[in-house]
Design a protein around this motif. Structure first.
Motif: not given
Length: 222
Positions: A6-8, A136-140
């Motif tokens: 996710h961080r990558r 969801p990846l950005v909203r996290a």
């Protein structure tokens, strides 16, 4: 592992954006020169393009701050991931840095085409931000959400001035070919180039910020 992946993804996304924001505001310097020469009495248009330039710079700084908060630098992303780079290359047959500003000023059709390219690029950017804000990846990541909310707010004022100028000048709006090129560049970036960056284990990071030279110049000027 999921946290790393996710961080990558966020790092790749932010690297592509910070490249495009930097490319955007540095390229608009040339656009401003053309607008001031082609529309010297259109003070509203000139002011709107100046705001566009300032916003692009602001967005660059926001992404730069995001990387600083995360204790890292952007990945090495080049012109192949630049929407405006690719668009200009296809429509003008040369890169942004090789554009002849004087030739564009002297040719009304080229200036008109440049306005359409910028308009389509910014409209595409607005639609992409809408998609990302639902991810969801950005909203996290609350900080990244805040950045994209600001971009979402600014984006309409980045394409509307060019469309308005085309309208009131009786110039052509974007052709089907120009829209097709914009669509292809976006799909190529989304489906080929970003995944390739994500899967490249040898992808390095920048050693310095893209605006390092600009910052030094400002410091010397003061």
């Amino acid at each position: 592992m999921l946290k790393f992946l996710h961080r990558r993804y966020l790092n790749i996304l932010a690297s592509v954006y910070i490249y495009n924001e930097h490319r955007g505001y540095t390229s608009i310097d040339r656009v401003l020169e053309a607008v001031r020469a082609c529309c010297p009495d259109d003070h509203r248009f000139i002011a709107e393009v100046e705001k566009h330039r300032a916003d692009e710079r602001k967005h660059y700084v926001m992404f730069k701050r995001w990387f600083e908060l995360n204790g890292t630098r952007p990945f090495n992303v080049d012109r192949t991931c630049g929407h405006i780079d690719r668009f200009v290359e296809i429509m003008f047959g040369r890169g942004i840095d090789a554009l002849d500003t004087k030739a564009i000023i002297a040719n009304a059709d080229q200036f008109e085409r440049l306005c359409r390219v910028i308009m389509l690029t910014e409209q595409r950017g607005m639609r992409q931000v809408d998609v990302l804000l639902k991810s969801p990846l950005v909203r996290a990541d609350p900080v990244m959400v805040k950045i994209f909310r600001i971009i979402e707010r600014d984006e309409p004022s980045h394409w509307q001035p060019y469309q308005a100028w085309l309208d009131r000048s009786g110039r052509k709006q974007a052709s089907w070919f120009e829209r097709a090129v914009d669509f292809w560049i976006h799909r190529e970036l989304l489906l080929i180039k970003v995944p390739a960056l994500y899967l490249n284990p040898w992808l390095g990071r920048q050693r310095d910020w893209a605006d390092a030279g600009e910052t030094a110049s400002v410091a010397l000027a003061h």
